[in-house]
Design a protein around this motif. Structure first.
Motif, PDB file in Angstrom:
ATOM      1  N   LEU A 155       0.765  -1.176   0.105  1.00 51.22           N
ATOM      2  CA  LEU A 155      -0.115   0.049  -0.097  1.00 51.22           C
ATOM      3  C   LEU A 155       0.828   1.211  -0.047  1.00 51.22           C
ATOM      4  O   LEU A 155       0.205   2.347  -0.260  1.00 51.22           O
ATOM      5  CB  LEU A 155      -0.828   0.028   1.206  1.00 51.22           C
ATOM      6  N   GLY A 156       2.009   1.178   0.145  1.00 50.32           N
ATOM      7  CA  GLY A 156       2.893   2.309   0.050  1.00 50.32           C
ATOM      8  C   GLY A 156       3.790   2.304  -1.297  1.00 50.32           C
ATOM      9  O   GLY A 156       4.575   2.828  -1.522  1.00 50.32           O
TER      10      GLY A 156
ATOM     11  N   ALA B  67      -0.083   0.011 -17.572  1.00 49.68           N
ATOM     12  CA  ALA B  67      -0.119   1.228 -16.773  1.00 49.68           C
ATOM     13  C   ALA B  67      -1.398   1.329 -15.766  1.00 49.68           C
ATOM     14  O   ALA B  67      -1.003   1.834 -14.737  1.00 49.68           O
ATOM     15  CB  ALA B  67      -0.312   2.226 -17.749  1.00 49.68           C
ATOM     16  N   ALA B  68      -2.387   0.519 -16.111  1.00 56.47           N
ATOM     17  CA  ALA B  68      -3.588   0.613 -14.934  1.00 56.47           C
ATOM     18  C   ALA B  68      -3.132  -0.011 -13.811  1.00 56.47           C
ATOM     19  O   ALA B  68      -3.453   0.369 -12.665  1.00 56.47           O
ATOM     20  CB  ALA B  68      -4.702  -0.121 -15.374  1.00 56.47           C
ATOM     21  N   GLU B  69      -2.463  -1.320 -13.873  1.00 53.69           N
ATOM     22  CA  GLU B  69      -2.119  -1.996 -12.906  1.00 53.69           C
ATOM     23  C   GLU B  69      -0.938  -1.047 -11.999  1.00 53.69           C
ATOM     24  O   GLU B  69      -0.851  -1.117 -10.761  1.00 53.69           O
ATOM     25  CB  GLU B  69      -1.213  -3.184 -13.271  1.00 53.69           C
ATOM     26  N   LEU B  70      -0.241  -0.588 -12.645  1.00 50.82           N
ATOM     27  CA  LEU B  70       0.918   0.421 -12.083  1.00 50.82           C
ATOM     28  C   LEU B  70       0.189   1.742 -11.014  1.00 50.82           C
ATOM     29  O   LEU B  70       0.906   2.153 -10.346  1.00 50.82           O
ATOM     30  CB  LEU B  70       1.720   1.050 -13.018  1.00 50.82           C
ATOM     31  N   ARG B  71      -1.037   1.952 -11.552  1.00 49.07           N
ATOM     32  CA  ARG B  71      -1.670   3.045 -10.613  1.00 49.07           C
ATOM     33  C   ARG B  71      -2.319   2.600  -9.267  1.00 49.07           C
ATOM     34  O   ARG B  71      -2.689   2.983  -8.503  1.00 49.07           O
ATOM     35  CB  ARG B  71      -2.794   3.525 -11.460  1.00 49.07           C
ATOM     36  N   THR B  72      -2.606   0.890  -9.326  1.00 45.36           N
ATOM     37  CA  THR B  72      -2.696   0.284  -8.035  1.00 45.36           C
ATOM     38  C   THR B  72      -2.127  -0.899  -7.903  1.00 45.36           C
ATOM     39  O   THR B  72      -2.517  -2.019  -7.952  1.00 45.36           O
ATOM     40  CB  THR B  72      -4.264  -0.200  -8.333  1.00 45.36           C
ATOM     41  N   PRO B  73      -0.688  -0.661  -7.736  1.00 47.05           N
ATOM     42  CA  PRO B  73       0.221  -1.653  -7.725  1.00 47.05           C
ATOM     43  C   PRO B  73       0.029  -2.716  -6.668  1.00 47.05           C
ATOM     44  O   PRO B  73       0.585  -3.924  -6.647  1.00 47.05           O
ATOM     45  CB  PRO B  73       1.482  -1.248  -7.542  1.00 47.05           C
ATOM     46  N   TRP B  74      -0.931  -2.085  -5.436  1.00 48.34           N
ATOM     47  CA  TRP B  74      -0.946  -3.039  -4.392  1.00 48.34           C
ATOM     48  C   TRP B  74      -1.656  -4.351  -4.976  1.00 48.34           C
ATOM     49  O   TRP B  74      -1.859  -5.477  -4.046  1.00 48.34           O
ATOM     50  CB  TRP B  74      -1.589  -2.436  -3.508  1.00 48.34           C
ATOM     51  N   ARG B  75      -2.514  -4.197  -5.901  1.00 50.80           N
ATOM     52  CA  ARG B  75      -3.554  -5.306  -6.267  1.00 50.80           C
ATOM     53  C   ARG B  75      -2.817  -6.635  -6.683  1.00 50.80           C
ATOM     54  O   ARG B  75      -2.673  -7.681  -6.258  1.00 50.80           O
ATOM     55  CB  ARG B  75      -4.555  -4.927  -7.129  1.00 50.80           C
ATOM     56  N   PRO B  76      -1.999  -6.533  -7.699  1.00 50.96           N
ATOM     57  CA  PRO B  76      -1.345  -7.522  -8.354  1.00 50.96           C
ATOM     58  C   PRO B  76      -0.113  -7.950  -7.306  1.00 50.96           C
ATOM     59  O   PRO B  76       0.171  -9.176  -7.186  1.00 50.96           O
ATOM     60  CB  PRO B  76      -0.415  -6.861  -9.354  1.00 50.96           C
TER      61      PRO B  76
ATOM     62  N   ALA C 104       7.760  -8.373  -5.263  1.00 48.20           N
ATOM     63  CA  ALA C 104       7.933  -7.225  -5.979  1.00 48.20           C
ATOM     64  C   ALA C 104       8.489  -7.294  -7.480  1.00 48.20           C
ATOM     65  O   ALA C 104       8.181  -6.865  -8.133  1.00 48.20           O
ATOM     66  CB  ALA C 104       8.119  -6.080  -5.018  1.00 48.20           C
ATOM     67  N   ARG C 105       9.666  -7.989  -7.130  1.00 43.03           N
ATOM     68  CA  ARG C 105      10.527  -8.322  -8.279  1.00 43.03           C
ATOM     69  C   ARG C 105       9.589  -9.187  -9.498  1.00 43.03           C
ATOM     70  O   ARG C 105       9.726  -9.028 -10.566  1.00 43.03           O
ATOM     71  CB  ARG C 105      11.858  -9.015  -7.922  1.00 43.03           C
ATOM     72  N   SER C 106       8.968 -10.208  -8.949  1.00 43.51           N
ATOM     73  CA  SER C 106       8.333 -11.090  -9.671  1.00 43.51           C
ATOM     74  C   SER C 106       7.046 -10.474 -10.500  1.00 43.51           C
ATOM     75  O   SER C 106       6.858 -10.464 -11.699  1.00 43.51           O
ATOM     76  CB  SER C 106       7.560 -12.074  -8.986  1.00 43.51           C
ATOM     77  N   VAL C 107       6.474  -9.452  -9.891  1.00 46.24           N
ATOM     78  CA  VAL C 107       5.319  -8.520 -10.513  1.00 46.24           C
ATOM     79  C   VAL C 107       6.173  -7.520 -11.825  1.00 46.24           C
ATOM     80  O   VAL C 107       5.724  -7.532 -12.605  1.00 46.24           O
ATOM     81  CB  VAL C 107       4.676  -7.589  -9.482  1.00 46.24           C
ATOM     82  N   MET C 108       7.185  -7.017 -11.269  1.00 40.92           N
ATOM     83  CA  MET C 108       8.185  -6.186 -12.214  1.00 40.92           C
ATOM     84  C   MET C 108       8.345  -7.136 -13.341  1.00 40.92           C
ATOM     85  O   MET C 108       8.152  -6.712 -14.560  1.00 40.92           O
ATOM     86  CB  MET C 108       9.058  -5.768 -11.688  1.00 40.92           C
ATOM     87  N   LEU C 109       8.685  -8.141 -13.202  1.00 43.81           N
ATOM     88  CA  LEU C 109       9.321  -9.344 -14.278  1.00 43.81           C
ATOM     89  C   LEU C 109       8.067  -9.476 -15.224  1.00 43.81           C
ATOM     90  O   LEU C 109       8.071  -9.625 -16.360  1.00 43.81           O
ATOM     91  CB  LEU C 109      10.020 -10.400 -13.625  1.00 43.81           C
ATOM     92  N   ASP C 110       6.756  -9.764 -14.558  1.00 41.68           N
ATOM     93  CA  ASP C 110       5.657  -9.952 -15.123  1.00 41.68           C
ATOM     94  C   ASP C 110       5.230  -8.809 -15.976  1.00 41.68           C
ATOM     95  O   ASP C 110       4.975  -9.206 -17.158  1.00 41.68           O
ATOM     96  CB  ASP C 110       4.740 -10.594 -14.169  1.00 41.68           C
ATOM     97  N   HIS C 111       5.272  -7.872 -15.703  1.00 41.15           N
ATOM     98  CA  HIS C 111       4.879  -6.497 -16.363  1.00 41.15           C
ATOM     99  C   HIS C 111       5.866  -6.212 -17.492  1.00 41.15           C
ATOM    100  O   HIS C 111       5.439  -6.191 -18.692  1.00 41.15           O
ATOM    101  CB  HIS C 111       4.864  -5.337 -15.507  1.00 41.15           C
ATOM    102  N   ARG C 112       7.209  -6.624 -17.127  1.00 42.14           N
ATOM    103  CA  ARG C 112       8.067  -6.436 -18.249  1.00 42.14           C
ATOM    104  C   ARG C 112       7.681  -7.439 -19.493  1.00 42.14           C
ATOM    105  O   ARG C 112       7.914  -7.103 -20.540  1.00 42.14           O
ATOM    106  CB  ARG C 112       9.635  -6.759 -17.860  1.00 42.14           C
TER     107      ARG C 112
END
Length: 501
Positions: free
Chosen positions: A310-311, A431-440, A473-481
């Motif tokens: 949430l931060g 981009a939409a997920e990046l606006r609410t990153p806590w969800r993924p 967090a790294r996993s979410v970043m790699l998934d987005h990438r």
């Protein structure tokens, strides 16, 4: 692009390739990355952008194993034929056999006269080692009429007797952020006092209290806003009898069958799991527990992960989500109708989209505790996150700084600021997920904690806790990438087709 170009230069690897000739996603994930390229051993190949030396090294690594890759593709064809002959339908063939095929190729080269016998032996080893823990056996178990009635009765009883009493705990957020900061220092080798703090939070059942709060409706950021359920409050679980990895429900909405199905589907060796009846009956109890978890250390990890999530603000906007949840979980519960009124006036997630300018007061104001005073949001006070004033901590700064360096995040930020909701397509979804990153983030964290809970793998080391949270967090970043790469690949293919026509 480099890997795609090198791969297309190989012949005899069609069984490991997609329709357009590029390597399959599972080929990269299961064979090329861990067995051929090995980025941990070859850092020049680890980045998303390669310099000239990285290009040369990656090309040489793939070409050096070209014979093994061709033999691997041939073995995969043999194993699929043997699978059909034995009428095996359990599991995904690529997940189950890709690495075994590469092993066969490395040891024996191209399939020879004894290929079918070797293939049958591999299939027996893979499928008979499950000890009856198959999805077919699971479906037969939960659909048997007497067992279904029994499970339904147990769910009803467990759901009615859930602990719903408010813990009265004050300022859980501060303790959790203190744990996060101490864990990051412990990971860096600093003799931080994280161990006793983690033990204290586990003993005080902070994770359980946070999980109980998620069963209630909140004015903002309850379980539905966190992306854990589609309902205003989590609903009573059902037994269920179908599941698909492509259409799984959100964590708190999954049926008992879906929960056990994902455990079986994600297990390489199922013999380390309890037998199916025990798996199912334990899952019933787990699904009616706070956070959908049984182990208290994992509940504390979930609560700490929620505070971290949430931060997060990869687009650079200061997120007040953590503040809002901390407020409600500290005892300030508004009426759900207030949220409806706010939504009608401001729209969903008002004030939290990228590019929104927050008032100076909202940037510095902490959540109000039950005693009526301002609760400090972090054990270290306000943390300067990437040069921005705002609510956060050392842990938030570490993850946010890494996330904001991602090229696709910079592009999504430009989309949000300059084009807003006018953007469409796969990149807009990211981009939409990046606006609410806590969800993924929280969805992926829950899956990992659920897997650990099933295998009774508790978390008692602060370094392990941080590695787990940071790894998500790294996993979410790699998934987005990966999704951005796929979108760009499709765009390039469309351009090539247009030029050809």
């Amino acid at each position: 692009m480099v890997l795609d170009e090198v791969w297309r230069g190989l012949d005899g690897v069609d069984a490991l390739s997609g329709p357009q000739g590029a390597p399959l996603r599972r080929t990269v994930k299961l064979i090329l990355d861990p067995l051929v390229i090995r980025p941990m051993q070859h850092p020049l190949c680890a980045g998303s952008v390669l310099d000239a030396d990285g290009v040369t090294l990656l090309t040489s690594l793939v070409l050096a194993r070209s014979d093994a890759l061709r033999a691997c593709a041939s073995w995969f064809t043999v194993l699929k034929q043997a699978r059909r002959a034995l009428r095996i339908t359990e599991g995904n063939a690529q997940d189950l056999y890709f690495q075994r095929c590469f092993e066969l190729a490395t040891l024996h080269g191209e399939p020879g006269a004894d290929a079918r016998e070797r293939a049958a032996a591999v299939l027996r080893e893979v499928h008979e080692g499950t000890g009856g823990r198959t999805t077919t056996a699971l479906k037969n178990l939960v659909t048997e009429p007497n067992r279904l009635a029994q499970l339904t009765s147990i769910i009803d009883s467990a759901w009615r007797t859930r602990p719903l009493v408010n813990s009265g705990a004050r300022d859980l957020a501060s303790s959790l952020i203190e744990l996060l900061d101490a864990s990051t220092l412990a990971r860096e080798g600093d003799p931080a006092d994280a161990g006793p703090l983690l033990d204290e939070l586990i003993e005080d059942k902070v994770g359980t209290h946070r999980g109980i709060a998620l069963w209630r409706a909140h004015p903002r950021y309850g379980a539905d806003d966190l992306g854990l359920t589609v309902h205003e409050c989590p609903q009573r679980p059902v037994v269920g009898a179908t599941a698909s990895t492509a259409t799984l429900a959100l964590p708190f909405d999954r049926s008992i069958y879906e929960r056990v199905f994902t455990v079986l589907h994600g297990s390489i060796d199922r013999t380390d799991l309890p037998d199916l009846p025990t798996l199912v009956s334990t899952e019933v109890t787990r699904s009616c527990s706070p956070w959908g978890l049984l182990d208290e250390s994992l509940r504390v990890t979930a609560a700490a992960g929620c505070e971290l999530a949430l931060g997060l603000s990869p687009l650079g906007a200061v997120s007040l989500a953590r503040t809002l949840v901390a407020t409600e979980l500290s005892g300030v519960h508004g009426d759900r109708s207030e949220r409806s009124a706010e939504s009608a006036q401001d729209g969903p997630d008002a004030g939290l989209h990228a590019g929104t300018t927050l008032s100076a007061e909202s940037r510095v104001r902490g959540p109000v505790g039950t005693d009526g005073g301002a609760a400090q949001c972090g054990s270290k006070g306000q943390w300067a996150d990437a040069g921005e004033p705002g609510l956060g901590s050392r842990a938030h700064a570490v993850v946010n700084a890494r996330w904001r360096r991602e090229a696709y995040v910079l592009q999504a930020r430009r989309y949000s600021v300059h084009l807003g909701e006018a953007v469409s397509g796969p990149l807009a979804v990211v981009a939409a997920e990046l606006r609410t990153p806590w969800r993924p983030y929280l969805r992926r964290l829950w899956v990992r904690l659920h897997g650990r809970d099933v295998r009774e793998l508790a978390v008692f080391d602060p370094v392990e806790l941080w590695d787990l949270l940071d790894g998500v967090a790294r996993s979410v970043m790699l998934d987005h990438r990966t999704r951005v790469k796929q979108a760009l690949t499709v765009a390039l293919d469309d351009v090539e087709e247009a030029r050809a026509s």
